[in-house]
Design a protein around this motif. Structure first.
Motif, mmCIF file in Angstrom:
data_model
loop_
_atom_site.group_PDB
_atom_site.id
_atom_site.type_symbol
_atom_site.label_atom_id
_atom_site.label_comp_id
_atom_site.label_asym_id
_atom_site.label_seq_id
_atom_site.Cartn_x
_atom_site.Cartn_y
_atom_site.Cartn_z
ATOM 1 N N VAL A 1 -3.796 11.970 30.926
ATOM 2 C CA VAL A 1 -2.514 11.713 30.565
ATOM 3 C C VAL A 1 -2.099 12.607 29.388
ATOM 4 O O VAL A 1 -2.840 12.491 28.337
ATOM 5 C CB VAL A 1 -2.014 10.270 30.365
ATOM 6 N N PRO A 2 -1.403 13.493 29.575
ATOM 7 C CA PRO A 2 -0.829 14.239 28.372
ATOM 8 C C PRO A 2 -0.352 13.404 27.232
ATOM 9 O O PRO A 2 0.298 12.656 27.225
ATOM 10 C CB PRO A 2 0.481 15.278 29.051
ATOM 11 N N GLY A 3 -0.902 14.102 26.055
ATOM 12 C CA GLY A 3 -0.703 13.488 24.809
ATOM 13 C C GLY A 3 -1.598 12.550 24.201
ATOM 14 O O GLY A 3 -1.756 12.161 23.108
ATOM 15 N N LEU A 4 -2.559 12.059 25.043
ATOM 16 C CA LEU A 4 -3.607 11.082 24.655
ATOM 17 C C LEU A 4 -4.540 11.667 23.628
ATOM 18 O O LEU A 4 -4.990 11.257 22.556
ATOM 19 C CB LEU A 4 -4.345 10.463 25.724
ATOM 20 N N ALA A 5 -5.100 12.926 23.925
ATOM 21 C CA ALA A 5 -6.224 13.405 23.368
ATOM 22 C C ALA A 5 -5.508 13.942 21.826
ATOM 23 O O ALA A 5 -6.330 13.619 20.885
ATOM 24 C CB ALA A 5 -6.513 14.654 23.719
ATOM 25 N N GLU A 6 -4.262 14.237 21.594
ATOM 26 C CA GLU A 6 -3.755 14.607 20.535
ATOM 27 C C GLU A 6 -3.748 13.235 19.574
ATOM 28 O O GLU A 6 -3.704 13.511 18.185
ATOM 29 C CB GLU A 6 -2.286 15.149 20.607
ATOM 30 N N ARG A 7 -3.661 12.222 20.170
ATOM 31 C CA ARG A 7 -3.225 10.875 19.242
ATOM 32 C C ARG A 7 -4.587 10.129 19.308
ATOM 33 O O ARG A 7 -4.545 8.997 18.822
ATOM 34 C CB ARG A 7 -2.263 10.222 19.828
ATOM 35 N N TRP A 8 -5.657 10.643 19.859
ATOM 36 C CA TRP A 8 -6.848 9.663 19.890
ATOM 37 C C TRP A 8 -7.158 9.512 18.494
ATOM 38 O O TRP A 8 -7.574 10.297 17.701
ATOM 39 C CB TRP A 8 -8.005 10.323 20.808
ATOM 40 N N GLY A 9 -7.788 8.243 18.420
ATOM 41 C CA GLY A 9 -8.243 7.654 17.221
ATOM 42 C C GLY A 9 -7.352 7.091 16.217
ATOM 43 O O GLY A 9 -7.519 6.778 15.031
ATOM 44 N N GLN A 10 -6.014 7.632 16.273
ATOM 45 C CA GLN A 10 -4.725 7.109 15.439
ATOM 46 C C GLN A 10 -3.870 5.935 16.328
ATOM 47 O O GLN A 10 -4.040 4.839 16.122
ATOM 48 C CB GLN A 10 -4.252 8.394 15.084
ATOM 49 N N ASP A 11 -3.141 6.564 17.078
ATOM 50 C CA ASP A 11 -2.053 5.796 17.689
ATOM 51 C C ASP A 11 -2.799 5.313 19.298
ATOM 52 O O ASP A 11 -2.151 4.576 19.726
ATOM 53 C CB ASP A 11 -0.766 6.629 18.085
ATOM 54 N N VAL A 12 -3.621 6.127 19.703
ATOM 55 C CA VAL A 12 -4.282 5.767 21.001
ATOM 56 C C VAL A 12 -5.854 5.659 20.483
ATOM 57 O O VAL A 12 -6.661 6.233 19.924
ATOM 58 C CB VAL A 12 -4.233 7.059 21.866
ATOM 59 N N VAL A 13 -6.406 4.172 21.045
ATOM 60 C CA VAL A 13 -7.613 3.810 20.755
ATOM 61 C C VAL A 13 -8.083 3.091 21.802
ATOM 62 O O VAL A 13 -7.362 2.862 22.836
ATOM 63 C CB VAL A 13 -7.573 2.776 19.331
ATOM 64 N N ALA A 14 -9.467 2.492 21.904
ATOM 65 C CA ALA A 14 -9.827 1.864 23.083
ATOM 66 C C ALA A 14 -10.198 0.500 22.732
ATOM 67 O O ALA A 14 -10.146 -0.452 23.728
ATOM 68 C CB ALA A 14 -11.199 2.488 23.276
ATOM 69 N N CYS A 15 -10.703 -0.129 21.755
ATOM 70 C CA CYS A 15 -11.470 -1.175 21.380
ATOM 71 C C CYS A 15 -10.427 -2.108 20.594
ATOM 72 O O CYS A 15 -10.353 -2.157 19.549
ATOM 73 C CB CYS A 15 -12.759 -1.149 20.824
ATOM 74 N N PRO A 16 -10.055 -3.162 21.340
ATOM 75 C CA PRO A 16 -9.355 -4.276 20.451
ATOM 76 C C PRO A 16 -10.088 -5.190 19.435
ATOM 77 O O PRO A 16 -9.729 -5.329 18.226
ATOM 78 C CB PRO A 16 -8.930 -5.285 21.587
ATOM 79 N N HIS A 17 -11.463 -5.218 19.740
ATOM 80 C CA HIS A 17 -12.182 -5.826 18.525
ATOM 81 C C HIS A 17 -12.355 -4.784 17.351
ATOM 82 O O HIS A 17 -12.547 -5.369 16.174
ATOM 83 C CB HIS A 17 -13.701 -6.071 19.023
ATOM 84 N N CYS A 18 -12.161 -3.509 17.485
ATOM 85 C CA CYS A 18 -12.194 -2.654 16.435
ATOM 86 C C CYS A 18 -10.930 -2.279 15.785
ATOM 87 O O CYS A 18 -10.706 -2.109 14.516
ATOM 88 C CB CYS A 18 -12.709 -1.269 16.615
ATOM 89 N N HIS A 19 -9.830 -2.527 16.514
ATOM 90 C CA HIS A 19 -8.482 -1.900 16.113
ATOM 91 C C HIS A 19 -7.142 -2.908 16.605
ATOM 92 O O HIS A 19 -6.039 -2.791 16.082
ATOM 93 C CB HIS A 19 -7.997 -0.673 16.675
ATOM 94 N N GLY A 20 -7.665 -4.181 16.960
ATOM 95 C CA GLY A 20 -6.458 -5.025 17.332
ATOM 96 C C GLY A 20 -5.875 -5.737 16.217
ATOM 97 O O GLY A 20 -4.736 -6.198 16.235
ATOM 98 N N TRP A 21 -6.893 -6.134 15.059
ATOM 99 C CA TRP A 21 -6.073 -6.848 14.304
ATOM 100 C C TRP A 21 -5.098 -6.177 13.413
ATOM 101 O O TRP A 21 -3.858 -6.917 13.229
ATOM 102 C CB TRP A 21 -7.397 -7.456 13.033
ATOM 103 N N GLU A 22 -5.138 -5.120 13.302
ATOM 104 C CA GLU A 22 -4.043 -4.174 12.452
ATOM 105 C C GLU A 22 -2.835 -4.158 13.348
ATOM 106 O O GLU A 22 -1.903 -3.879 12.711
ATOM 107 C CB GLU A 22 -4.554 -2.971 12.111
ATOM 108 N N VAL A 23 -2.793 -4.432 14.441
ATOM 109 C CA VAL A 23 -1.432 -4.370 15.281
ATOM 110 C C VAL A 23 -1.154 -5.546 16.033
ATOM 111 O O VAL A 23 -0.580 -5.821 17.015
ATOM 112 C CB VAL A 23 -1.563 -3.173 16.212
ATOM 113 N N ARG A 24 -1.870 -6.620 15.356
ATOM 114 C CA ARG A 24 -1.477 -7.991 16.187
ATOM 115 C C ARG A 24 0.136 -8.431 16.419
ATOM 116 O O ARG A 24 0.566 -7.897 15.111
ATOM 117 C CB ARG A 24 -2.394 -8.920 15.421
ATOM 118 N N ASP A 25 0.378 -9.230 17.196
ATOM 119 C CA ASP A 25 1.677 -9.459 17.392
ATOM 120 C C ASP A 25 2.693 -8.579 17.502
ATOM 121 O O ASP A 25 3.857 -8.778 17.301
ATOM 122 C CB ASP A 25 2.110 -10.490 16.056
ATOM 123 N N HIS A 26 2.154 -7.261 17.639
ATOM 124 C CA HIS A 26 3.282 -5.990 17.853
ATOM 125 C C HIS A 26 3.208 -5.792 19.451
ATOM 126 O O HIS A 26 2.283 -6.252 20.206
ATOM 127 C CB HIS A 26 2.868 -4.997 16.927
#
Length: 291
Positions: free
Chosen positions: A109-134
């Motif tokens: 999908v275009p745009g994923l690679a450019e945002r990988w690790g910032q706005d695009v992530v894989a693991c909720p256990h690693c990155h979910g808390w920071e965006v909870r309830d959004h």
């Protein structure tokens, strides 16, 4: 040298630290391509609060200096086996620890690679808390709807505003019921782009806004060294026992190279356990035993 460790991310550094503290002569090779290098922070790691990956690894390297571990910033292209052990980058060693990790393959999908690790992530256990309830979008892997649904269900524990985008896959009645029970909405249109501002564009022009996009990824070994050494692989992972021993004597595997589901903190623990096994196995060799 006693041990060559190939890979200098969390698992490789922890293995080097444990073996260095065991008075083993260790050389660590690192090509600077840690899997999480694109991420902004390392989360869910006890005692480490929101360090960038590079900062965490730099701190680990600094620790190694006190124990005489040699670090070489090179990519290992080959490991040569002989009757006395292995030769790695011209260095003869008795054991090899593969900490080469995985690489993540993103959906097409275009745009994923450019945002990988910032706005695009894989693991909720690693990155979910920071965006909870959004508002969150779970982007599936086209052709694998079961995995896509499973990830959306997992993500729903962090937010009640999750939309699964299947990117063209239709869902079964049973899958739709499970998603509804978890409060997850879904869209089956193809995704054309993930754009600036975390906008997920669907075929037809509709745009879904989100705080972050979570994606289903495919994982592959970063290096083919294990395969070339003759180690057995299963489902893309190096087969190893509880002590990290592969099917090739004197070759060990740590971290996600052997157990893809490990979080960073678990990869470090796995590496420490394996390093203890390496030390004990070398002790047996010292005393006249064998692999």
């Amino acid at each position: 040298m006693d041990v060559a460790i190939i890979g200098g991310s969390v698992a490789g550094l922890q293995a080097a630290l444990t073996l260095g503290r065991a008075c083993r002569r260790v050389v660590l090779f690192d090509d600077g391509r840690a899997r999480n290098r694109m991420a902004s922070h390392v989360h869910n790691f006890l005692g480490v609060e929101d360090l960038a990956p590079g900062e965490l690894l730099a701190a680990g390297r600094k620790q190694l200096a006190a124990y005489g571990v040699e670090v070489r910033d090179v990519r290992v292209e080959d490991v040569i086996a002989d009757d006395d052990g292995y030769v790695v980058d011209g260095e003869r060693v008795r054991a090899v620890v593969l900490a080469t990790g995985l690489r993540d393959e993103l959906p097409d999908v275009p745009g994923l690679a450019e945002r990988w690790g910032q706005d695009v992530v894989a693991c909720p256990h690693c990155h979910g808390w920071e965006v909870r309830d959004h508002p969150l979008v779970q982007l599936g892997w086209r052709g694998a709807p079961d995995r896509s649904v499973a990830r959306a269900l997992l993500l729903s524990r962090w937010s009640d505003q999750v939309i699964l985008c299947t990117d063209g896959d239709e869902l079964t009645d049973a899958q739709e019921l499970r998603l509804a029970a978890a409060g997850v909405k879904f869209r089956t249109e193809r995704v054309t782009e993930v754009g600036v501002g975390v906008e997920v564009r669907l075929v037809g022009g509709e745009v879904l806004g989100a705080r972050r996009v979570f994606v289903v990824v495919r994982q592959r070994q970063q290096s083919d060294l294990a395969e070339r050494l003759g180690c057995q692989l299963a489902d893309g992972a190096i087969v190893a026992d509880g002590g990290g021993r592969t099917t090739v004597p004197g070759v060990y595997a740590v971290g996600t190279a052997a157990a893809p589901a490990l979080l960073a903190v678990a990869a470090a623990g796995h590496a420490a356990t394996t390093a203890v096994a390496v030390h004990n196995d070398l002790l047996e060799l010292d005393l006249g035993g064998g692999w």
